[in-house]
Design a protein around this motif. Structure first.
Motif, PDB file in Angstrom:
ATOM      1  N   THR A 156       0.814  -1.205   0.000  1.00 32.10           N
ATOM      2  CA  THR A 156       0.000   0.000   0.000  1.00 32.10           C
ATOM      3  C   THR A 156       0.852   1.260   0.000  1.00 32.10           C
ATOM      4  N   ALA A 157       2.068   1.155  -0.437  1.00 28.58           N
ATOM      5  CA  ALA A 157       2.947   2.322  -0.478  1.00 28.58           C
ATOM      6  C   ALA A 157       2.324   3.444  -1.299  1.00 28.58           C
ATOM      7  N   VAL A 158       1.512   3.053  -2.288  1.00 20.37           N
ATOM      8  CA  VAL A 158       0.874   4.047  -3.151  1.00 20.37           C
ATOM      9  C   VAL A 158      -0.018   4.988  -2.343  1.00 20.37           C
ATOM     10  N   ALA A 159      -0.508   4.507  -1.181  1.00 21.22           N
ATOM     11  CA  ALA A 159      -1.392   5.329  -0.357  1.00 21.22           C
ATOM     12  C   ALA A 159      -0.712   6.613   0.110  1.00 21.22           C
ATOM     13  N   ALA A 160       0.607   6.611   0.114  1.00 17.59           N
ATOM     14  CA  ALA A 160       1.333   7.802   0.549  1.00 17.59           C
ATOM     15  C   ALA A 160       1.567   8.779  -0.609  1.00 17.59           C
ATOM     16  N   LEU A 161       1.225   8.353  -1.824  1.00 18.92           N
ATOM     17  CA  LEU A 161       1.485   9.199  -3.007  1.00 18.92           C
ATOM     18  C   LEU A 161       0.240   9.976  -3.412  1.00 18.92           C
ATOM     19  N   ASP A 162       0.444  11.072  -4.162  1.00 15.92           N
ATOM     20  CA  ASP A 162      -0.717  11.734  -4.767  1.00 15.92           C
ATOM     21  C   ASP A 162      -0.935  11.156  -6.164  1.00 15.92           C
ATOM     22  N   TRP A 163      -2.002  11.575  -6.818  1.00 12.62           N
ATOM     23  CA  TRP A 163      -2.351  11.000  -8.119  1.00 12.62           C
ATOM     24  C   TRP A 163      -1.244  11.190  -9.148  1.00 12.62           C
ATOM     25  N   ALA A 164      -0.722  12.408  -9.233  1.00 13.68           N
ATOM     26  CA  ALA A 164       0.256  12.709 -10.279  1.00 13.68           C
ATOM     27  C   ALA A 164       1.448  11.763 -10.199  1.00 13.68           C
ATOM     28  N   THR A 165       1.900  11.490  -8.981  1.00 11.45           N
ATOM     29  CA  THR A 165       3.048  10.607  -8.800  1.00 11.45           C
ATOM     30  C   THR A 165       2.663   9.148  -9.065  1.00 11.45           C
ATOM     31  N   ALA A 166       1.554   8.722  -8.456  1.00 10.83           N
ATOM     32  CA  ALA A 166       1.152   7.321  -8.574  1.00 10.83           C
ATOM     33  C   ALA A 166       0.822   6.949 -10.018  1.00 10.83           C
ATOM     34  N   ALA A 167       0.225   7.892 -10.747  1.00 13.54           N
ATOM     35  CA  ALA A 167      -0.260   7.586 -12.093  1.00 13.54           C
ATOM     36  C   ALA A 167       0.865   7.465 -13.110  1.00 13.54           C
ATOM     37  N   ALA A 168       2.084   7.748 -12.686  1.00 17.68           N
ATOM     38  CA  ALA A 168       3.230   7.542 -13.590  1.00 17.68           C
ATOM     39  C   ALA A 168       3.367   6.054 -13.936  1.00 17.68           C
ATOM     40  N   ASP A 169       2.877   5.196 -13.036  1.00 16.89           N
ATOM     41  CA  ASP A 169       2.851   3.758 -13.320  1.00 16.89           C
ATOM     42  C   ASP A 169       1.613   3.444 -14.163  1.00 16.89           C
ATOM     43  N   PRO A 170       1.819   3.036 -15.422  1.00 14.46           N
ATOM     44  CA  PRO A 170       0.647   2.845 -16.302  1.00 14.46           C
ATOM     45  C   PRO A 170      -0.316   1.765 -15.802  1.00 14.46           C
ATOM     46  N   GLN A 171       0.219   0.770 -15.099  1.00 13.59           N
ATOM     47  CA  GLN A 171      -0.663  -0.286 -14.588  1.00 13.59           C
ATOM     48  C   GLN A 171      -1.567   0.265 -13.467  1.00 13.59           C
ATOM     49  N   TYR A 172      -0.993   1.106 -12.634  1.00  5.67           N
ATOM     50  CA  TYR A 172      -1.794   1.733 -11.574  1.00  5.67           C
ATOM     51  C   TYR A 172      -2.848   2.647 -12.191  1.00  5.67           C
ATOM     52  N   ARG A 173      -2.421   3.434 -13.148  1.00  9.54           N
ATOM     53  CA  ARG A 173      -3.346   4.342 -13.816  1.00  9.54           C
ATOM     54  C   ARG A 173      -4.530   3.581 -14.410  1.00  9.54           C
ATOM     55  N   ALA A 174      -4.231   2.480 -15.100  1.00 10.13           N
ATOM     56  CA  ALA A 174      -5.299   1.690 -15.724  1.00 10.13           C
ATOM     57  C   ALA A 174      -6.254   1.136 -14.661  1.00 10.13           C
ATOM     58  N   ALA A 175      -5.704   0.738 -13.523  1.00  7.76           N
ATOM     59  CA  ALA A 175      -6.541   0.177 -12.457  1.00  7.76           C
ATOM     60  C   ALA A 175      -7.488   1.247 -11.906  1.00  7.76           C
ATOM     61  N   VAL A 176      -6.974   2.464 -11.740  1.00  6.08           N
ATOM     62  CA  VAL A 176      -7.821   3.533 -11.197  1.00  6.08           C
ATOM     63  C   VAL A 176      -8.905   3.932 -12.203  1.00  6.08           C
ATOM     64  N   VAL A 177      -8.552   3.958 -13.475  1.00  5.68           N
ATOM     65  CA  VAL A 177      -9.562   4.270 -14.498  1.00  5.68           C
ATOM     66  C   VAL A 177     -10.671   3.223 -14.455  1.00  5.68           C
ATOM     67  N   ASP A 178     -10.283   1.947 -14.337  1.00  8.75           N
ATOM     68  CA  ASP A 178     -11.277   0.880 -14.188  1.00  8.75           C
ATOM     69  C   ASP A 178     -12.163   1.123 -12.968  1.00  8.75           C
ATOM     70  N   LEU A 179     -11.517   1.436 -11.869  1.00  7.84           N
ATOM     71  CA  LEU A 179     -12.244   1.605 -10.623  1.00  7.84           C
ATOM     72  C   LEU A 179     -13.238   2.770 -10.711  1.00  7.84           C
ATOM     73  N   LEU A 180     -12.761   3.899 -11.233  1.00  8.83           N
ATOM     74  CA  LEU A 180     -13.650   5.066 -11.346  1.00  8.83           C
ATOM     75  C   LEU A 180     -14.784   4.781 -12.336  1.00  8.83           C
ATOM     76  N   GLY A 181     -14.452   4.066 -13.402  1.00 10.75           N
ATOM     77  CA  GLY A 181     -15.486   3.712 -14.385  1.00 10.75           C
ATOM     78  C   GLY A 181     -16.539   2.809 -13.761  1.00 10.75           C
ATOM     79  N   ALA A 182     -16.081   1.807 -13.005  1.00 12.19           N
ATOM     80  CA  ALA A 182     -17.010   0.874 -12.359  1.00 12.19           C
ATOM     81  C   ALA A 182     -17.879   1.603 -11.343  1.00 12.19           C
ATOM     82  N   LEU A 183     -17.241   2.468 -10.586  1.00 10.76           N
ATOM     83  CA  LEU A 183     -17.975   3.206  -9.549  1.00 10.76           C
ATOM     84  C   LEU A 183     -18.968   4.181 -10.203  1.00 10.76           C
TER      85      LEU A 183
END
Lengths: 251, 251
Positions: A21-48
């Motif tokens: 959960t290290a990502v929990a300490a990051l903000d979006w701009a930093t975390a989203a540099a990882d394309p896999q993380y970015r894709a997961a969040v897009v999925d999550l927001l889309g589902a929600l």
């Protein structure tokens, strides 16, 4: 609602799966540099987002079953609150440069499947569905929120803010069971069916969406661990069982 | 929307019936000292409030017919706007010491009758209904607003603020007729049926609600003049005909 109204929230369970959960300490701009993380969040927001739009539709539909004008207005109010949550999620998707419709579409079938299989046949079934559905979705998204960057986490927790379903439904369902105890048996079966259908649709989504699943099991980048997803579902099911018991329904 | 999108607004017609509008110069507290006036306003707010709640329900229902997720979200947004109008009217009723449900109930049958007789069979019929229904209701309430005390008039005009139905519906319907001109004939028949049903339900309400009818015809206290109500309906019908022509539909 107060926390004493909502026993057995899954968030109370020990977080057994917070390995990465290290990502929990990051903000979006930093975390989203990882394309896999970015894709997961897009999925999550889309589902929600699609979930909120579908919830809007179902609550508006259930409003038709309301026995009084006050009850109808109460459901319309909840529906409208879900719509405003949808707007926030859609705007967020646009803000991060994603096409909201594209993000939502992979999840349409699962939600439609769930709602098709669980059309309430009367007002009380509709209330139990709103309560159960809302609680399970909240538990699930709260589990996920712990694994999100700080910006996404704030948004997800904000749209999970109770829209009033829970206390309204609990009050009405309890009163109905008090007045007619046999109603409890029927609603208990109904709640069990809702839970089964929700689990089966969620597992379908998890199996289909690699990026999302990987995030769910703690960011293990080289595949996902179905056992861990299973444990999360167990925690959610347990929380559901406790809530049903508090409502006077055997789960 | 701009006024050029909305030709033939009934408010453009000469006000032939403004015989007794002295009340327009009064505020609510002063005007409501007359119990007949007060009863008429309670009727009006109750009718408008239930109309908004019913509009919420129908738009949410029509959202299911939407061909795309964007269209669905657009209809959900309109529904939510109608719900907020409903809230303002309900709160106003409570503020003046009236039980909102009691004020709405006399109008439930007319709205339900209208919606039952005019369930759209597809997305375009739903859009035409939203547009026609909204326009007729606006024309009617604008006619009435001229006869109201300043406080009630502000509220009524505020909740008639266009919620975006009109321009959205006009754009989609025009595009559909351009793509498939035969669609125009079917929608023209549909719009005529909507208008007929709206008139028949309104006349039923007018005949039932003495206080409201008396206000409509200019505050003549000793009975109501059906001829004047008829003229108001003619103005509304005329405005509808012009709007339909602008939409490419023969009314």
């Amino acid at each position: 609602m107060t926390s004493s109204d909502k026993p057995g929230n899954a968030a109370d369970a020990p977080a057994e799966s917070t390995g990465a959960t290290a990502v929990a300490a990051l903000d979006w701009a930093t975390a989203a540099a990882d394309p896999q993380y970015r894709a997961a969040v897009v999925d999550l927001l889309g589902a929600l987002a699609y979930g909120e739009l579908a919830a809007f539709e179902r609550l508006a539909e259930d409003a038709k079953l309301a026995p009084t004008l006050e009850d109808k207005a109460e459901l319309a109010k909840m529906a409208s609150a879900e719509f405003h949550h949808f707007e926030r999620l859609r705007n967020r998707l646009a803000e991060i440069g994603e096409e909201p419709t594209g993000a939502m579409e992979p999840f349409v079938a699962a939600y439609e499947g769930f709602h098709k299989q669980t059309a309430p046949s009367d007002w009380l079934e509709g209330l139990v569905k709103a309560y159960v559905g809302d609680s399970i979705a909240s538990d699930f998204y709260r589990e996920v929120a712990a694994r999100l960057d700080s910006d996404t986490r704030s948004l997800v927790l904000a749209v999970l803010d109770d829209t009033g379903h829970a206390s309204f439904a609990v009050e009405k369902v309890r009163a109905a069971i008090d007045a007619e105890p046999r109603v409890g048996g029927r609603l208990a079966l109904w709640a069990r069916r809702l839970m089964g259908e929700a689990l089966s649709q969620s597992q379908r989504v998890v199996a289909d969406r690699d990026a999302l699943s990987t995030m769910l099991v703690g960011g293990v980048a080289d595949g996902f661990d179905l056992a861990e997803v299973g444990r999360m579902f167990s925690r959610i099911t347990e929380a559901h069982t406790k809530r049903m018991a508090a409502l006077g329904l055997a789960a």
